[in-house]
Scaffold this active site. Sequence first.
Site, PDB file in Angstrom:
ATOM      1  N   ASP A  36       0.813  -1.227   0.000  1.00  0.00           N
ATOM      2  CA  ASP A  36       0.000   0.000   0.000  1.00  0.00           C
ATOM      3  C   ASP A  36       0.843   1.272   0.000  1.00  0.00           C
ATOM      4  O   ASP A  36       0.316   2.380   0.051  1.00  0.00           O
ATOM      5  CB  ASP A  36      -0.957   0.014   1.197  1.00  0.00           C
ATOM      6  CG  ASP A  36      -0.207   0.086   2.524  1.00  0.00           C
ATOM      7  OD1 ASP A  36       1.055   0.039   2.501  1.00  0.00           O
ATOM      8  OD2 ASP A  36      -0.854   0.209   3.570  1.00  0.00           O
ATOM      9  N   GLY A  37       2.166   1.126  -0.044  1.00  0.00           N
ATOM     10  CA  GLY A  37       3.038   2.303  -0.110  1.00  0.00           C
ATOM     11  C   GLY A  37       3.723   2.647   1.199  1.00  0.00           C
ATOM     12  O   GLY A  37       4.624   3.472   1.229  1.00  0.00           O
ATOM     13  N   GLU A  38       3.275   2.012   2.301  1.00  0.00           N
ATOM     14  CA  GLU A  38       3.965   2.271   3.572  1.00  0.00           C
ATOM     15  C   GLU A  38       5.399   1.753   3.501  1.00  0.00           C
ATOM     16  O   GLU A  38       5.685   0.780   2.808  1.00  0.00           O
ATOM     17  CB  GLU A  38       3.262   1.556   4.728  1.00  0.00           C
ATOM     18  CG  GLU A  38       2.010   2.243   5.198  1.00  0.00           C
ATOM     19  CD  GLU A  38       1.425   1.550   6.430  1.00  0.00           C
ATOM     20  OE1 GLU A  38       2.130   0.748   7.078  1.00  0.00           O
ATOM     21  OE2 GLU A  38       0.249   1.817   6.721  1.00  0.00           O
ATOM     22  N   ASP A 167      17.149  36.637  -7.784  1.00  0.00           N
ATOM     23  CA  ASP A 167      16.033  37.240  -7.049  1.00  0.00           C
ATOM     24  C   ASP A 167      16.574  37.802  -5.744  1.00  0.00           C
ATOM     25  O   ASP A 167      17.746  37.585  -5.395  1.00  0.00           O
ATOM     26  CB  ASP A 167      14.877  36.246  -6.815  1.00  0.00           C
ATOM     27  CG  ASP A 167      15.316  34.988  -6.086  1.00  0.00           C
ATOM     28  OD1 ASP A 167      16.270  35.055  -5.289  1.00  0.00           O
ATOM     29  OD2 ASP A 167      14.694  33.940  -6.306  1.00  0.00           O
ATOM     30  N   LYS A 190      12.666  39.670  -9.425  1.00  0.00           N
ATOM     31  CA  LYS A 190      11.820  38.565  -9.906  1.00  0.00           C
ATOM     32  C   LYS A 190      10.466  38.605  -9.222  1.00  0.00           C
ATOM     33  O   LYS A 190      10.371  38.841  -8.030  1.00  0.00           O
ATOM     34  CB  LYS A 190      12.525  37.236  -9.588  1.00  0.00           C
ATOM     35  CG  LYS A 190      11.684  35.996  -9.760  1.00  0.00           C
ATOM     36  CD  LYS A 190      12.477  34.719  -9.427  1.00  0.00           C
ATOM     37  CE  LYS A 190      11.962  34.032  -8.189  1.00  0.00           C
ATOM     38  NZ  LYS A 190      12.666  32.789  -7.865  1.00  0.00           N
ATOM     39  N   ARG A 192       7.180  36.026  -8.747  1.00  0.00           N
ATOM     40  CA  ARG A 192       6.689  34.680  -9.045  1.00  0.00           C
ATOM     41  C   ARG A 192       5.223  34.759  -9.435  1.00  0.00           C
ATOM     42  O   ARG A 192       4.393  35.270  -8.695  1.00  0.00           O
ATOM     43  CB  ARG A 192       6.890  33.748  -7.833  1.00  0.00           C
ATOM     44  CG  ARG A 192       6.513  32.311  -8.144  1.00  0.00           C
ATOM     45  CD  ARG A 192       7.088  31.320  -7.151  1.00  0.00           C
ATOM     46  NE  ARG A 192       8.506  31.024  -7.334  1.00  0.00           N
ATOM     47  CZ  ARG A 192       8.998  30.278  -8.313  1.00  0.00           C
ATOM     48  NH1 ARG A 192       8.206  29.757  -9.230  1.00  0.00           N
ATOM     49  NH2 ARG A 192      10.294  30.059  -8.391  1.00  0.00           N
ATOM     50  N   THR A 221      12.252  24.289 -11.409  1.00  0.00           N
ATOM     51  CA  THR A 221      11.740  24.175 -12.788  1.00  0.00           C
ATOM     52  C   THR A 221      12.653  24.862 -13.799  1.00  0.00           C
ATOM     53  O   THR A 221      12.444  24.756 -15.002  1.00  0.00           O
ATOM     54  CB  THR A 221      10.352  24.820 -12.909  1.00  0.00           C
ATOM     55  OG1 THR A 221      10.495  26.235 -12.682  1.00  0.00           O
ATOM     56  CG2 THR A 221       9.372  24.240 -11.901  1.00  0.00           C
ATOM     57  N   GLY A 223      12.703  28.023 -14.154  1.00  0.00           N
ATOM     58  CA  GLY A 223      12.054  29.279 -14.538  1.00  0.00           C
ATOM     59  C   GLY A 223      12.823  30.505 -14.075  1.00  0.00           C
ATOM     60  O   GLY A 223      12.905  31.509 -14.796  1.00  0.00           O
ATOM     61  N   THR A 224      13.379  30.429 -12.882  1.00  0.00           N
ATOM     62  CA  THR A 224      14.118  31.581 -12.338  1.00  0.00           C
ATOM     63  C   THR A 224      15.355  31.871 -13.181  1.00  0.00           C
ATOM     64  O   THR A 224      15.641  33.033 -13.509  1.00  0.00           O
ATOM     65  CB  THR A 224      14.515  31.279 -10.878  1.00  0.00           C
ATOM     66  OG1 THR A 224      13.316  31.100 -10.127  1.00  0.00           O
ATOM     67  CG2 THR A 224      15.335  32.405 -10.273  1.00  0.00           C
TER      68      THR A 224
HETATM   69  C1  R5P Z   1      13.497  30.730  -4.763  1.00  0.00           C
HETATM   70  O1  R5P Z   1      13.460  31.811  -4.218  1.00  0.00           O
HETATM   71  C2  R5P Z   1      14.747  29.896  -4.896  1.00  0.00           C
HETATM   72  O2  R5P Z   1      15.873  30.507  -4.381  1.00  0.00           O
HETATM   73  C3  R5P Z   1      14.980  29.544  -6.335  1.00  0.00           C
HETATM   74  O3  R5P Z   1      15.246  30.716  -7.062  1.00  0.00           O
HETATM   75  C4  R5P Z   1      13.769  28.904  -6.917  1.00  0.00           C
HETATM   76  O4  R5P Z   1      13.225  27.998  -6.034  1.00  0.00           O
HETATM   77  C5  R5P Z   1      14.086  28.206  -8.202  1.00  0.00           C
HETATM   78  O5  R5P Z   1      12.919  27.627  -8.658  1.00  0.00           O
HETATM   79  P1  R5P Z   1      12.658  27.505 -10.206  1.00  0.00           P
HETATM   80  O6  R5P Z   1      13.855  26.812 -10.788  1.00  0.00           O
HETATM   81  O7  R5P Z   1      11.416  26.682 -10.291  1.00  0.00           O
HETATM   82  O8  R5P Z   1      12.443  28.869 -10.740  1.00  0.00           O
END
Ligand code: R5P
Length: 310
Positions: A36-38, A167, A190, A192, A221, A223-224
């Site tokens: 069950d994943g435990e 950021d 930055k 979000r 991800t 993205g930053t």
């Molecule tokens: C956020 O403030 C962290 O320091 C990273 O900049 C962030 O978590 C990176 O996340 P992602 O790669 O999704 O942009």
Amino acid sequence: MSLRLVAGSAHPALAAGVARALGIEPAPGRLERYPDGEIRPTLPELRGDDVYALQSLGAPVAANVIELLLLLDACRRAGAARVTALVPYLAYARQDRREQPGEALGIHVIAEAIAGAGADRIVVVDPHTPALEAMFRIPVETVSAAGALAAAARAGLPRDLVIVAPDLGAVRLAERYAALLDAPVAIVRKTRVSATRVRADQVAGEVAGRMAVIVDDMISTGGTIEAAMRALAAAGAAPRARVIATHAVFAESAAARLAALPIERLIVSDTVPAPATGPPLEVCAISGLLGEVVARLHRDRPLEPAPVTV
Ligand code: R5P
């Protein structure tokens, strides 16, 4: 008190490296997985021992958190005299404040769970938030991989260089790298938009014509980094950049996203297992650093001056 290393299943290669650095074998254990994943970890007797329970909290985060908590409890019940949670990558550290009513304070919940499960203290590498100590009711020992990562990044850097915090949260880290690499700092503003999307629209600092070295505690991800590179290009920075991040979490499409960017070198540590696919990564092993930290803690020696061994 004998030194013992208990390894969770999140990152076997790192556990092996730390054990090697310490010249010991990890305590023999067993991990049963129920249908069950435990999960059910079993440890040997640790009566009177100084135990370091190593578990990094990369994906799958929830399963790795639960395993850490069970391991800590098992250490206690196996008679350990002192239990240190050795958590190179501490997930949930980004949830260090409530953005809106109705949210949980994620890192506080994790901190309470780790202390409640039996840890006497915790060791983390480059945590996302300096506010971490206030979240835990046990001592927090913070280790930085910046010295090792900066040393790896140094070769072939041009004179016209700028360390970039992608950021505001990364400014302290950027200042540390700036001191190590003797370069000025620039900061990207930055915002979000969602868990996977960010917007970066302003750059503070002199970047025109300079090679940017973007530094962050983690890449999730991507993205930053992507947004920072766009903002830097718009501000006239040299087209190719270097990127340094301690935790290569690489969630979702991070690998593809980063592979499409003009990144000259992408340098990370191995606090979490390296992603199987994606752009060429230079991975700095931190097992030597963690081994040195554990050895010092075991002997009740100070962690400063910081070891930079990798
Ligand atoms: C956020 O403030 C962290 O320091 C990273 O900049 C962030 O978590 C990176 O996340 P992602 O790669 O999704 O942009």
